[in-house]
Design an enzyme around this catalytic site. Structure first.
Site, PDB file in Angstrom:
ATOM      1  N   ASP A  14      -5.112   5.484   1.308  1.00  0.00           N
ATOM      2  CA  ASP A  14      -3.881   4.699   1.417  1.00  0.00           C
ATOM      3  C   ASP A  14      -2.757   5.490   0.773  1.00  0.00           C
ATOM      4  O   ASP A  14      -2.969   6.180  -0.243  1.00  0.00           O
ATOM      5  CB  ASP A  14      -4.046   3.349   0.710  1.00  0.00           C
ATOM      6  CG  ASP A  14      -2.761   2.522   0.717  1.00  0.00           C
ATOM      7  OD1 ASP A  14      -2.422   1.962   1.763  1.00  0.00           O
ATOM      8  OD2 ASP A  14      -2.092   2.458  -0.335  1.00  0.00           O
ATOM      9  N   GLU A  16       1.309   5.065  -0.685  1.00  0.00           N
ATOM     10  CA  GLU A  16       2.483   4.256  -0.992  1.00  0.00           C
ATOM     11  C   GLU A  16       3.698   5.154  -0.833  1.00  0.00           C
ATOM     12  O   GLU A  16       3.677   6.327  -1.239  1.00  0.00           O
ATOM     13  CB  GLU A  16       2.408   3.684  -2.409  1.00  0.00           C
ATOM     14  CG  GLU A  16       1.251   2.722  -2.638  1.00  0.00           C
ATOM     15  CD  GLU A  16       1.352   1.465  -1.793  1.00  0.00           C
ATOM     16  OE1 GLU A  16       2.479   1.057  -1.466  1.00  0.00           O
ATOM     17  OE2 GLU A  16       0.289   0.900  -1.453  1.00  0.00           O
ATOM     18  N   HIS A 161      -0.728  -3.424  -4.052  1.00  0.00           N
ATOM     19  CA  HIS A 161       0.087  -2.419  -3.359  1.00  0.00           C
ATOM     20  C   HIS A 161       0.107  -1.103  -4.134  1.00  0.00           C
ATOM     21  O   HIS A 161       1.118  -0.403  -4.163  1.00  0.00           O
ATOM     22  CB  HIS A 161       1.508  -2.934  -3.115  1.00  0.00           C
ATOM     23  CG  HIS A 161       1.568  -4.054  -2.134  1.00  0.00           C
ATOM     24  ND1 HIS A 161       1.417  -3.881  -0.777  1.00  0.00           N
ATOM     25  CD2 HIS A 161       1.729  -5.392  -2.321  1.00  0.00           C
ATOM     26  CE1 HIS A 161       1.498  -5.052  -0.172  1.00  0.00           C
ATOM     27  NE2 HIS A 161       1.679  -5.974  -1.079  1.00  0.00           N
ATOM     28  N   ASP A 166      -5.864  -0.759  -3.373  1.00  0.00           N
ATOM     29  CA  ASP A 166      -5.814  -1.249  -1.992  1.00  0.00           C
ATOM     30  C   ASP A 166      -6.984  -0.749  -1.159  1.00  0.00           C
ATOM     31  O   ASP A 166      -7.527  -1.485  -0.315  1.00  0.00           O
ATOM     32  CB  ASP A 166      -4.489  -0.850  -1.335  1.00  0.00           C
ATOM     33  CG  ASP A 166      -3.327  -1.725  -1.798  1.00  0.00           C
ATOM     34  OD1 ASP A 166      -3.551  -2.586  -2.660  1.00  0.00           O
ATOM     35  OD2 ASP A 166      -2.194  -1.531  -1.307  1.00  0.00           O
TER      36      ASP A 166
END
Length: 501
Positions: A14, A16, A161, A166
């Site tokens: 993931d 961000e 988040h 996550d």
């Protein structure tokens, strides 16, 4: 990677990122997190996580900070992407990639980051996008396909988040979903009868009991679930293993090209066909009857949006920052997407007064009414909608459309308290069951907010909630359409809170 090195692990990852605040501005990675998982036991073998310092710290705007909590100070001393590129490449290259909405968002960010430092990007052996898989196989039973909603449904806590948190939550959600589907495949006639109904909701047609809304009630639908099909689960060593089986070439969907002729792991054409069949759109934007359309190509049919859109109130909109762009659709064409400061957005309006209740004048191919209702539009809302009309109509004309434009704001001379706007409540289908694809809540006089779900499709029952004079809080998308010589913007309700004071 050595010639004999085993790369059979699944890598959940993931990123961000910053949130673009002006047209043409791209994303900058602020954090990368990944875990290596054994495909046979689903145990975590190794993990890696790091903050990333973007080339320009000013890209971290207040809007970006609100999305993931990562500030400029937090990443000021972090390594750049060039510093971690070798580690990221070693983790990803030649392995099965997995994550939530990675095909449209995270994979693109990885490719962009490697291109920015003139290095070859890693390539996957295969790809598992849990957003695509669960949209197809698990359906709307959790309310929507946001990771936060799925985690709440299974009692896994709040989404942070942050990358490593996550991806671990993503894996846990998949374990729970695949277990439920595995059990349902054993007793399909019993366990799947009401599987799309959330246990935390009030089912109006079956129970008068009420349950309090959980803490995630104010979250918007990110990924609008429009259809779900029944799933047959074959016997495997573990239910999730079936998700890793795809085509031989191991290609990942390239969202920049969206080449539908190129087969991907989860056959997005099939998903798109299901979506197009199950969600019927109404192009009527006036109270008087018009010729009804059976289908409509709109931005509702674009593959699920990235995890970084924003929800804004009309007063938060800067009119000069409204823009529109062409985006690829599942069907190989391009649709129009509205943006604010270069970023997709939806609107949140409070205390909208219902002017005309639920309309059932038009029907879809299955004979179900296409539902909508009309609300009074405040000056600030009209200003935003008129601006959206202007930019979308211009792009539509510039793209070669000759369709008649239908303004989203309805204005009629000689009527008190006009203008108005029409909100649409779409219908979705799960198997043979039709239901409202909009989340509907009720706010009691005590202030308690409760979720409403319905055991059957009943326009008359729904109409009793949206009577003229009722006040409604609404979260809705602005979906441009162009179909059968009619074009405009359709306001699609994602979430409605009815005030019963």
């Amino acid at each position: 990677m050595g010639p004999n090195e085993d790369r059979s692990e699944i890598v959940f990852f993931d990123v961000e990122t910053t949130v673009p605040t002006r047209p043409g501005q791209g994303f900058a990675i602020l954090e990368f997190g990944a875990i290596l998982v054994c495909p046979r036991t689903l145990t975590e073998l190794r993990n890696y996580s790091t903050l990333v310092r973007p080339a320009d710290l000013s890209l971290i705007s207040p809007l970006s900070e609100r999305c993931n909590g990562i500030t400029a100070d937090a990443v000021a001393a972090a390594p750049s992407f060039a510093d971690i590129a070798d580690a990221v490449y070693d983790l990803l290259h030649g392995r099965i990639w997995a994550g939530h909405n990675i095909l449209r968002f995270d994979c693109a960010r990885i490719r962009e980051a490697f291109a920015a430092i003139n290095q070859q990007a890693p390539e996957p052996k295969g790809a598992i996008d849990s957003l695509v898989v669960l949209t197809q196989k698990f359906g709307r039973r959790a309310g929507n396909m946001k990771m936060a909603s799925l985690a709440t449904y299974f009692g896994l806590g709040q989404q942070t988040h942050r990358s490593l948190d996550d991806v671990r939550m993503n894996l846990e959600v998949l374990k729970y979903c695949s277990t439920v589907l595995f059990l349902e495949s054993s007793l399909p006639d019993i366990l799947t009868a009401n599987s799309w109904i959330s246990p935390n909701a009030i089912t109006r047609s079956r129970s008068n009991g009420k349950s309090p809304l959980d803490g995630s009630s104010t979250n918007m639908n990110k990924d609008f679930v429009m259809s779900s099909s029944a799933t047959e689960t074959k016997e495997e060593n573990h239910p999730i293993l079936s998700l890793t089986r795809g085509n031989a070439n191991g290609s990942v969907l390239d969202t920049a090209q969206s080449n539908i002729d190129k087969q991907d792991y989860f056959d997005l054409r099939t998903l798109g066909d299901e979506i197009q069949k199950s969600i019927q759109s109404d192009v009527a934007m006036d109270e008087k009857p018009t010729q009804e359309s059976t289908e409509m190509s709109s931005s509702s049919f674009v593959s699920p949006a990235s995890s970084s859109y924003v929800v804004l109130e009309p007063d938060e909109i800067c009119i000069p920052s409204i823009d529109a762009s062409l985006v690829p659709s599942l069907f190989g064409s391009r649709n129009i997407e509205l943006q604010h400061s270069g970023f997709p957005f939806q609107l949140h309006c409070t205390s909208l007064k219902v002017r005309f209740g639920i309309s059932t004048k038009f029907y879809d191919n299955a004979g179900r009414p296409r539902l909508n209702f009309v609300v009074d539009a405040s000056p600030s809302l009209c200003k935003v909608l008129d601006a959206c009309d202007s930019v979308v109509q211009k792009l539509s004309v510039d793209s070669g459309s000759s369709s008649d434009w239908r303004p989203v704001v309805i204005r009629k001379e000689g009527f008190f308290n006009y203008p108005t706007a029409r909100l649409h409540i779409p219908t979705a289908v799960c198997g043979d069951v039709a239901f409202y694809a909009t989340e509907i809540y009720q706010r009691e006089s005590s202030g308690t907010v409760q979720r409403l779900l319905f055991s059957k499709f009943d326009a008359e029952e729904l109409g009793s909630l949206f009577t003229p004079g009722t006040f409604v809080d609404a979260f809705f998308s602005l979906d441009p359409y162009d179909y059968q010589q009619n074009a405009g913007i359709k306001l699609v309700a994602k979430k409605l809170i009815i005030d019963c004071k």
